[in-house]
Design an enzyme around this catalytic site. Structure first.
Site, PDB file in Angstrom:
ATOM      1  N   LYS A   1       0.817  -1.218   0.000  1.00 44.11           N
ATOM      2  CA  LYS A   1       0.000   0.000   0.000  1.00 44.11           C
ATOM      3  C   LYS A   1       0.850   1.268   0.000  1.00 44.11           C
ATOM      4  CE  LYS A   1      -0.613   0.368   5.004  1.00 44.11           C
ATOM      5  NZ  LYS A   1      -1.524   0.388   6.132  1.00 44.11           N
TER       6      LYS A   1
ATOM      7  N   GLY B   1      -4.175  -4.372   1.216  1.00 44.23           N
ATOM      8  CA  GLY B   1      -4.722  -5.720   1.043  1.00 44.23           C
ATOM      9  C   GLY B   1      -5.338  -6.264   2.309  1.00 44.23           C
TER      10      GLY B   1
ATOM     11  N   GLY C   1      16.691   1.179  24.295  1.00 46.65           N
ATOM     12  CA  GLY C   1      17.027   0.071  23.394  1.00 46.65           C
ATOM     13  C   GLY C   1      17.747   0.602  22.165  1.00 46.65           C
TER      14      GLY C   1
ATOM     15  N   HIS D   1      47.088  -7.100  10.059  1.00 47.13           N
ATOM     16  CA  HIS D   1      47.548  -6.109  11.041  1.00 47.13           C
ATOM     17  C   HIS D   1      47.808  -4.785  10.349  1.00 47.13           C
ATOM     18  CE1 HIS D   1      49.618  -4.511  14.535  1.00 47.13           C
ATOM     19  NE2 HIS D   1      50.604  -4.142  13.735  1.00 47.13           N
TER      20      HIS D   1
END
Length: 457
Positions: A36, A115, A177, A434
């Site tokens: 959509k 839908g 979070g 390295h």
């Protein structure tokens, strides 16, 4: 109602839906995908991509501000949010064009519209019914808020935070979070005064305690304030600002309140429950093959309980396409999905935390912490942090946890170590270039294999 059919009908064109569409088309199936909004979903338009663009702009701001540390005379003149947004939107737009091109190349029938799933295996869109031999539900997620806290005005979610035309002077971030700490990191780099409020005892509470401690130490240095283990009780806003009250009796004032308390499954109004799809608190329940309780109907991405990550949805989409095509793919191990928080410093992990490993294997779990103080590249970058390994008793490495600038780029090797069930002895002989931060992974495994070369007290 007109009716049309395909081998596979997909509801939702985000990471899970479009990955399923592309893989199914490659395997010779006819595919109809219904979306959509815009193909690419939240991740591309309102999530992963635009937020990481902001975080990179924030890194550039920090580099300019701190050039003198490296003997380079730079100053930060200010943040031009119009320029930042143009940079961010250009990236999104370029990637969006790429996704659209791939849909054409794969000859996928894209239907624009909202839908509604109609059991057993159809989706209705504006008077047309699309029926598939198989159906994939992948309608994604939305920004949640707390009861009694309405979004609007000075109270915003991540979607609005991405389109701000100015840098606020003071921001309160509700939720410590991933989303919360990423935006806190951006705004602090842009010069705002930031306070994070998290009800749980630590920042990034889903990560290993080692990662939380490292991130909290770095945020203190960056003068990002945070209050953990304290609950939010209310917010009031007026023309001058927003004030947030906490359970502790404290009140904090700011210009904006970002609500970053997680994302909820976008399943309401899509006909799932009415069609008999088994649900739990809005999530669609599936087995380990991502099948719902209805035959031939699968679900992927954020609507399936578990980590809400774009790359999880993407992999699930590929998995389901291959399952439908009869390839019998290996079930996805959720614990083996890499997790990255792109704050400054970054947090990256895969596998079990020490607490989860002890729950699973008992107290004989071995851990090893490697500090970036001994890593040449980390010193060059002037980043602190480190790597923590978690090893099962007489077994493989079952958890890798990293904190530091750019550690998100190390997660590739880390997830191979976890997913291939490598023992420290398997990794110890591998040569790491390295100077790289990847060497720290090598050194940590050398130490766990009983041959530590650089031991730090």
């Amino acid at each position: 109602m007109t009716e049309t059919s395909a081998d596979l009908v997909i509801l939702g064109g985000g990471s899970g839906g479009y990955a399923a569409a592309f893989r199914a088309a490659e395997l010779g199936l006819s595919v109809t995908l219904i979306e959509k909004d815009k193909l690419g979903g939240t991740c591309l338009h309102r999530g992963c991509i635009p937020t990481k663009a902001l975080l990179h702009a924030a890194e550039v701001a920090d580099t300019a501000r701190e050039g003198e540390q490296f003997g380079v005379k730079t100053t930060l003149e200010g943040i031009d949010m119009a320029g930042v947004n143009k940079y961010k939107d250009t990236i999104v737009s370029r990637l969006y064009k790429g996704v659209q091109g791939l849909f054409k190349a794969h000859k996928i029938n894209v239907v624009e519209g909202a839908g509604t799933f109609v059991g057993p295996n159809s989706v209705d869109v504006d008077g047309t019914r699309y029926t598939g031999r198989n159906v994939i539900l992948g309608t994604g997620s939305y920004s949640k808020t707390l009861p009694g806290l309405e979004l609007g005005g000075r109270v915003i979610a991540s979607e609005q935070a991405l389109t701000l035309d100015h840098v606020p002077d003071r921001v309160i971030v509700l939720g410590g979070g991933v989303i919360g700490v990423e935006f806190a990191s951006v705004w602090a780099s842009f010069g705002a005064e930031v306070t994070i409020v998290e009800a749980l005892p630590r920042l990034v509470p889903n990560e290993d305690e080692f990662a939380s401690k490292q991130l909290e130490r770095a945020f203190r240095k960056r003068k990002i304030a945070f209050k953990t283990g304290v609950r939010f009780t209310g917010a009031k806003q007026d023309d001058n600002g927003v004030s947030v009250s906490l359970e502790s009796g404290e009140t904090i004032e700011a210009d904006l309140l970002l609500v970053a308390v997680g994302r909820g499954p976008n399943t309401a109004g899509h006909g799932y429950e009415e069609s008999g799809v088994e649900m739990d608190r809005g999530f669609v329940l599936t087995n380990d093959r991502l099948q719902t309780n209805l035959p031939g109907v699968y679900a992927v991405g954020d609507i399936v309980p578990g980590l809400q990550l774009a790359h999880r949805g993407f992999q699930q989409g590929i998995f389901v396409a291959e399952e439908i095509a009869g390839l019998n793919p290996r079930a996805i191990d959720e614990t083996g999905i890499p997790r990255v928080t792109y704050s400054h410093p970054e947090v990256a992990s895969v596998g079990l935390t020490e607490a989860q490993a002890k729950e699973k294997y008992g107290s004989e779990v071995t851990t090893y912490n490697y500090d970036f103080g001994g890593n040449g590249k980390s010193q060059i970058l002037k980043t602190s942090g480190g790597i923590k390994l978690v090893k099962a008793p007489d077994g493989p490495v079952v958890g890798l946890h990293m904190v530091g600038d750019r550690v998100g780029e190390l997660i590739g090797e880390a997830q191979l170590i976890y997913n291939w069930e490598a023992f420290p002895e398997d990794i110890a002989p591998l040569i790491h270039a390295h100077p790289t931060q990847g060497e720290a992974l090598g050194e940590a495994h050398l130490a766990l294999a009983g041959k530590p070369l650089h031991v730090h007290g």
